[in-house]
Design a protein around this motif. Structure first.
Motif, PDB file in Angstrom:
ATOM      1  N   ALA A  35      71.967  50.336  59.251  1.00  0.00           N
ATOM      2  CA  ALA A  35      70.940  49.543  59.929  1.00  0.00           C
ATOM      3  C   ALA A  35      70.869  49.949  61.392  1.00  0.00           C
ATOM      4  O   ALA A  35      71.889  50.266  62.012  1.00  0.00           O
ATOM      5  CB  ALA A  35      71.272  48.070  59.820  1.00  0.00           C
ATOM      6  N   LYS A  36      69.656  49.931  61.930  1.00  0.00           N
ATOM      7  CA  LYS A  36      69.494  50.278  63.342  1.00  0.00           C
ATOM      8  C   LYS A  36      69.964  49.088  64.183  1.00  0.00           C
ATOM      9  O   LYS A  36      69.510  47.964  64.001  1.00  0.00           O
ATOM     10  CB  LYS A  36      68.022  50.564  63.652  1.00  0.00           C
ATOM     11  CG  LYS A  36      67.537  51.845  63.009  1.00  0.00           C
ATOM     12  CD  LYS A  36      66.084  52.082  63.308  1.00  0.00           C
ATOM     13  CE  LYS A  36      65.588  53.327  62.593  1.00  0.00           C
ATOM     14  NZ  LYS A  36      64.147  53.477  62.706  1.00  0.00           N
ATOM     15  N   THR A  37      70.849  49.353  65.125  1.00  0.00           N
ATOM     16  CA  THR A  37      71.353  48.275  65.969  1.00  0.00           C
ATOM     17  C   THR A  37      70.575  48.241  67.274  1.00  0.00           C
ATOM     18  O   THR A  37      70.332  49.289  67.882  1.00  0.00           O
ATOM     19  CB  THR A  37      72.857  48.451  66.288  1.00  0.00           C
ATOM     20  OG1 THR A  37      73.044  49.754  66.815  1.00  0.00           O
ATOM     21  CG2 THR A  37      73.712  48.259  65.048  1.00  0.00           C
ATOM     22  N   LYS A  38      70.174  47.044  67.663  1.00  0.00           N
ATOM     23  CA  LYS A  38      69.417  46.880  68.903  1.00  0.00           C
ATOM     24  C   LYS A  38      70.392  46.875  70.072  1.00  0.00           C
ATOM     25  O   LYS A  38      71.459  46.274  69.997  1.00  0.00           O
ATOM     26  CB  LYS A  38      68.642  45.559  68.857  1.00  0.00           C
ATOM     27  CG  LYS A  38      67.591  45.455  69.927  1.00  0.00           C
ATOM     28  CD  LYS A  38      66.781  44.196  69.774  1.00  0.00           C
ATOM     29  CE  LYS A  38      65.744  44.136  70.869  1.00  0.00           C
ATOM     30  NZ  LYS A  38      65.040  42.859  70.883  1.00  0.00           N
ATOM     31  N   GLU A  39      69.991  47.553  71.140  1.00  0.00           N
ATOM     32  CA  GLU A  39      70.856  47.636  72.306  1.00  0.00           C
ATOM     33  C   GLU A  39      70.909  46.292  73.011  1.00  0.00           C
ATOM     34  O   GLU A  39      69.895  45.631  73.186  1.00  0.00           O
ATOM     35  CB  GLU A  39      70.298  48.685  73.279  1.00  0.00           C
ATOM     36  CG  GLU A  39      71.360  49.595  73.830  1.00  0.00           C
ATOM     37  CD  GLU A  39      70.772  50.682  74.698  1.00  0.00           C
ATOM     38  OE1 GLU A  39      70.682  50.436  75.913  1.00  0.00           O
ATOM     39  OE2 GLU A  39      70.394  51.733  74.160  1.00  0.00           O
ATOM     40  N   LYS A  40      72.091  45.879  73.418  1.00  0.00           N
ATOM     41  CA  LYS A  40      72.254  44.606  74.124  1.00  0.00           C
ATOM     42  C   LYS A  40      71.793  44.794  75.560  1.00  0.00           C
ATOM     43  O   LYS A  40      72.246  45.680  76.255  1.00  0.00           O
ATOM     44  CB  LYS A  40      73.723  44.189  74.103  1.00  0.00           C
ATOM     45  CG  LYS A  40      74.028  42.893  74.798  1.00  0.00           C
ATOM     46  CD  LYS A  40      73.838  41.723  73.850  1.00  0.00           C
ATOM     47  CE  LYS A  40      74.263  40.421  74.497  1.00  0.00           C
ATOM     48  NZ  LYS A  40      73.232  39.756  75.253  1.00  0.00           N
TER      49      LYS A  40
END
Length: 129
Positions: A35-40
């Protein structure tokens, strides 16, 4: 006259066992895609002196001022962006265009002042005639 369809000959037990062992294409398990992780994002939650001065100088020049715009441009949290807009509105640097639930839309106040001056001049010229 009527011909019944013939069934194919049954496979022997050995043939069935052999097919089960080889597995074919069904033997491999499905691999899950990562899954693509969103940058914090590390947005400001409090003003520091430098950021406050930057907002005071740059925001009143923008045509469209919304909490989302400020949050994106100055890396502010949403609540801090709303507070900044409210503060600038109280100072008279920006004017409200529309408000739909929590989405506030503001614009520069300079345009409004120029329009008001033109309207006043127009009224004065009508009164003098």
């Amino acid at each position: 006259t009527h011909t019944s369809p013939r069934m194919p000959p049954k496979k022997s037990k050995e043939a069935i066992a052999k097919a089960a062992q080889s597995g074919g294409s069904k033997g491999k398990k499905k691999k899950w895609s990562k899954a693509k992780t969103k940058e914090k994002v590390n947005n400001y939650v409090l003003f520091d002196e430098e950021l406050y001065k930057r907002i005071l100088s740059e925001v009143p020049k923008q045509r469209l001022i919304t909490p989302s715009n400020l949050s994106e441009r100055f890396k502010l949290s949403g609540s801090l962006a709303r507070k900044a807009i409210h503060h600038l509105h109280e100072k008279g640097l920006i004017r409200k265009v529309a408000q739909c639930h929590s989405q506030l839309v503001y614009t520069r106040a300079t345009v409004a002042k120029e329009e008001e001056e033109k309207e006043k001049e127009a009224k004065e010229t009508k009164e003098t005639k």
